[in-house]
Design a protein around this motif. Structure first.
Motif, PDB file in Angstrom:
ATOM      1  N   UNK A   1      10.033  -6.468   3.474  1.00 36.68           N
ATOM      2  CA  UNK A   1       9.678  -7.074   4.753  1.00 36.68           C
ATOM      3  C   UNK A   1      10.414  -8.352   5.069  1.00 36.68           C
ATOM      4  N   UNK A   2      11.580  -8.568   4.443  1.00 38.48           N
ATOM      5  CA  UNK A   2      12.267  -9.860   4.525  1.00 38.48           C
ATOM      6  C   UNK A   2      13.172  -9.961   5.748  1.00 38.48           C
TER       7      UNK A   2
ATOM      8  N   UNK B   1       4.759 -11.941   8.349  1.00 33.35           N
ATOM      9  CA  UNK B   1       3.791 -11.916   7.237  1.00 33.35           C
ATOM     10  C   UNK B   1       3.244 -10.526   6.936  1.00 33.35           C
ATOM     11  N   UNK B   2       2.938  -9.749   7.981  1.00 27.82           N
ATOM     12  CA  UNK B   2       2.409  -8.414   7.752  1.00 27.82           C
ATOM     13  C   UNK B   2       3.406  -7.494   7.095  1.00 27.82           C
TER      14      UNK B   2
ATOM     15  N   UNK C   1       3.502  -8.405   3.437  1.00 27.75           N
ATOM     16  CA  UNK C   1       2.297  -7.960   2.747  1.00 27.75           C
ATOM     17  C   UNK C   1       2.332  -6.464   2.440  1.00 27.75           C
ATOM     18  N   UNK C   2       2.909  -5.687   3.353  1.00 23.75           N
ATOM     19  CA  UNK C   2       2.972  -4.232   3.166  1.00 23.75           C
ATOM     20  C   UNK C   2       4.279  -3.771   2.547  1.00 23.75           C
ATOM     21  N   UNK C   3       5.207  -4.700   2.306  1.00 28.83           N
ATOM     22  CA  UNK C   3       6.481  -4.330   1.703  1.00 28.83           C
ATOM     23  C   UNK C   3       7.302  -3.381   2.567  1.00 28.83           C
ATOM     24  N   UNK C   4       7.296  -3.615   3.878  1.00 27.07           N
ATOM     25  CA  UNK C   4       8.007  -2.710   4.784  1.00 27.07           C
ATOM     26  C   UNK C   4       9.515  -2.755   4.535  1.00 27.07           C
ATOM     27  N   UNK C   5      10.164  -1.627   4.778  1.00 27.93           N
ATOM     28  CA  UNK C   5      11.620  -1.510   4.684  1.00 27.93           C
ATOM     29  C   UNK C   5      12.206  -1.751   6.070  1.00 27.93           C
ATOM     30  N   UNK C   6      12.743  -2.941   6.278  1.00 20.71           N
ATOM     31  CA  UNK C   6      13.350  -3.291   7.563  1.00 20.71           C
ATOM     32  C   UNK C   6      14.827  -2.917   7.508  1.00 20.71           C
TER      33      UNK C   6
ATOM     34  N   UNK D   1      11.724 -16.325  14.998  1.00 19.42           N
ATOM     35  CA  UNK D   1      11.051 -15.778  13.829  1.00 19.42           C
ATOM     36  C   UNK D   1       9.838 -16.562  13.373  1.00 19.42           C
ATOM     37  N   UNK D   2       9.472 -17.631  14.103  1.00 21.30           N
ATOM     38  CA  UNK D   2       8.269 -18.383  13.733  1.00 21.30           C
ATOM     39  C   UNK D   2       7.032 -17.501  13.842  1.00 21.30           C
ATOM     40  N   UNK D   3       6.988 -16.644  14.857  1.00 22.54           N
ATOM     41  CA  UNK D   3       5.898 -15.685  15.011  1.00 22.54           C
ATOM     42  C   UNK D   3       6.488 -14.331  15.398  1.00 22.54           C
ATOM     43  N   UNK D   4       5.780 -13.266  15.037  1.00 25.84           N
ATOM     44  CA  UNK D   4       6.206 -11.897  15.329  1.00 25.84           C
ATOM     45  C   UNK D   4       5.045 -11.128  15.951  1.00 25.84           C
ATOM     46  N   UNK D   5       5.400 -10.173  16.807  1.00 28.46           N
ATOM     47  CA  UNK D   5       4.415  -9.265  17.400  1.00 28.46           C
ATOM     48  C   UNK D   5       4.832  -7.838  17.102  1.00 28.46           C
ATOM     49  N   UNK D   6       3.916  -7.040  16.594  1.00 22.50           N
ATOM     50  CA  UNK D   6       4.178  -5.615  16.417  1.00 22.50           C
ATOM     51  C   UNK D   6       4.040  -4.932  17.774  1.00 22.50           C
TER      52      UNK D   6
END
Length: 373
Positions: free
Chosen positions: A77-78, A95-96, A99-104, A135-140
């Motif tokens: 998730x980096x 952050x999410x 936490x979930x280790x997403x593959x970006x 990148x301070x905040x993100x929205x899904x």
């Protein structure tokens, strides 16, 4: 593609062409030394300069904004962002996603502060995340509700219009569309999409299986089927025509891994067989008619390549990167020669002459003029 989805992909080095003022061609000549820079001759004096990120993620998503500003996205998730040419990197990971280790696997910058990132995987693992504040905040803004879909790549035509592509669902590639900068997404009707071949899919290897040029043209690269194909749409993904690339396929590990279009007519395709130690003959092709037809490069890169990018303001110069090194062409993709060793996944160039690339173990670098005479 699921095969490449959570596992394999070559490392990435973030790379940036030195010195080019933001005012186009004259700046390129000043930066790279005389009018020959227009044809990329001076790139022979360039070398990779590594930029310490402090991370061990594998970065396959990359967006070059300028020679000073770039974003990289990858495993765990980096997301990182630099505004000083890679001297320092700010960790702006959602952050999410961490936490979930997403593959970006893809990130597209709308400017220095706005970016859209894609995570890959089956079903809900495929998501789109958006930031407006560096990148301070993100929205899904999208979470895939269909367990059959697997999104691979993103592209944007401008700051409002963009597309994402999923591997075939019900026998055809699925296209997701936004017209408000990634805030909202909708699946386009599939009536204009040709049928997929058995086993055909996209490769989530470098964020370059779906690329655009100009306000309406977009191309999709495929592999895994009997032949490797390139699909082209001139109406932002509503209707498509298909062409064979000439790059070998016939195996889930083979096909076109990356596309790069200099304009709406002139394009490159690179790929091969991503498995270590496997030969990849004819791993590049060129098109001069918007992807209607493709011709094999007479002198292709010597091995599998996962990413490609055109140098800005240079008619025939482009880079191709992969796990065994970097190659350069100065004749529009017809002949390639080695530029550097080292493993890379993806490469991207900004309009001011800044080129970046990125890869495994947090490696990021910039292509800079060598100190050698």
């Amino acid at each position: 593609m699921r095969l490449l989805g959570v596992g394999m992909c070559a490392a990435v080095l973030a790379v940036g062409l030195l010195a080019a003022p933001a005012h186009a061609e004259t700046g390129m000549r000043d930066a790279w030394g005389g009018s020959d820079a227009r044809d990329g001759q001076d790139v022979r004096g360039a070398d990779w300069a590594l930029k310490e990120t402090g991370k061990d993620s594998r970065f396959r998503g990359l967006a070059a904004v300028s020679r000073s500003t770039a974003w990289v996205a990858g495993s765990k998730g980096t997301v990182l962002r630099t505004v000083d040419g890679g001297r320092t990197w700010r960790d702006v990971s959602p952050p999410g996603a961490v936490a979930e280790g997403l593959e970006l696997r893809d990130i597209e910058a709308l400017d220095g502060r706005r970016a859209v990132a894609l995570s890959i995987g089956e079903g809900a693992a495929s998501r789109v995340l958006r930031t407006e504040d560096g990148g301070a905040t993100w929205t899904e803004t999208f979470r895939n509700p269909d367990p059959r879909a697997f999104y691979d790549c993103l592209t944007f035509f401008d700051s409002r219009h963009g597309l994402a592509v999923s591997d075939p669902v019900d026998g055809a590639f699925r296209i997701l569309s936004t017209d408000d900068g990634g805030r909202n997404w909708a699946v386009l009707p599939g009536t204009g999409m040709p049928a997929a071949l058995p086993g055909e899919a996209g490769f989530a290897a470098s964020g370059q299986c779906l690329v655009s040029a100009g306000p309406r043209d977009v191309w999709l690269a495929t592999g895994g089927g009997a032949v490797a194909r390139v699909l082209h749409s001139a109406d932002r993904g509503r209707t498509w025509r298909v062409a064979e690339s000439g790059i070998p396929a016939g195996d889930p590990a083979k096909g076109v891994f990356a596309l790069a279009f200099r304009d709406r007519t002139t394009g490159l395709a690179v790929g091969g067989d991503y498995r270590t130690g496997q030969a990849s003959p004819q791993a590049a092709a060129v098109s001069s008619d918007a992807g209607r037809t493709w011709s094999p490069a007479p002198t292709p890169p010597p091995a599998y390549r996962s990413g490609a990018a055109w140098f800005p303001h240079a008619r025939g110069t482009a880079l191709a990167v992969g796990p065994t090194g970097t190659d350069v062409t100065t004749d529009g993709g017809h002949s390639w020669r080695a530029l550097a060793t080292g493993s890379f996944d993806t490469v991207d160039c900004a309009s001011d002459g800044g080129c970046w690339a990125a890869g495994e173990k947090g490696r990021v670098g910039r292509l800079e003029r060598s100190a050698r005479p």
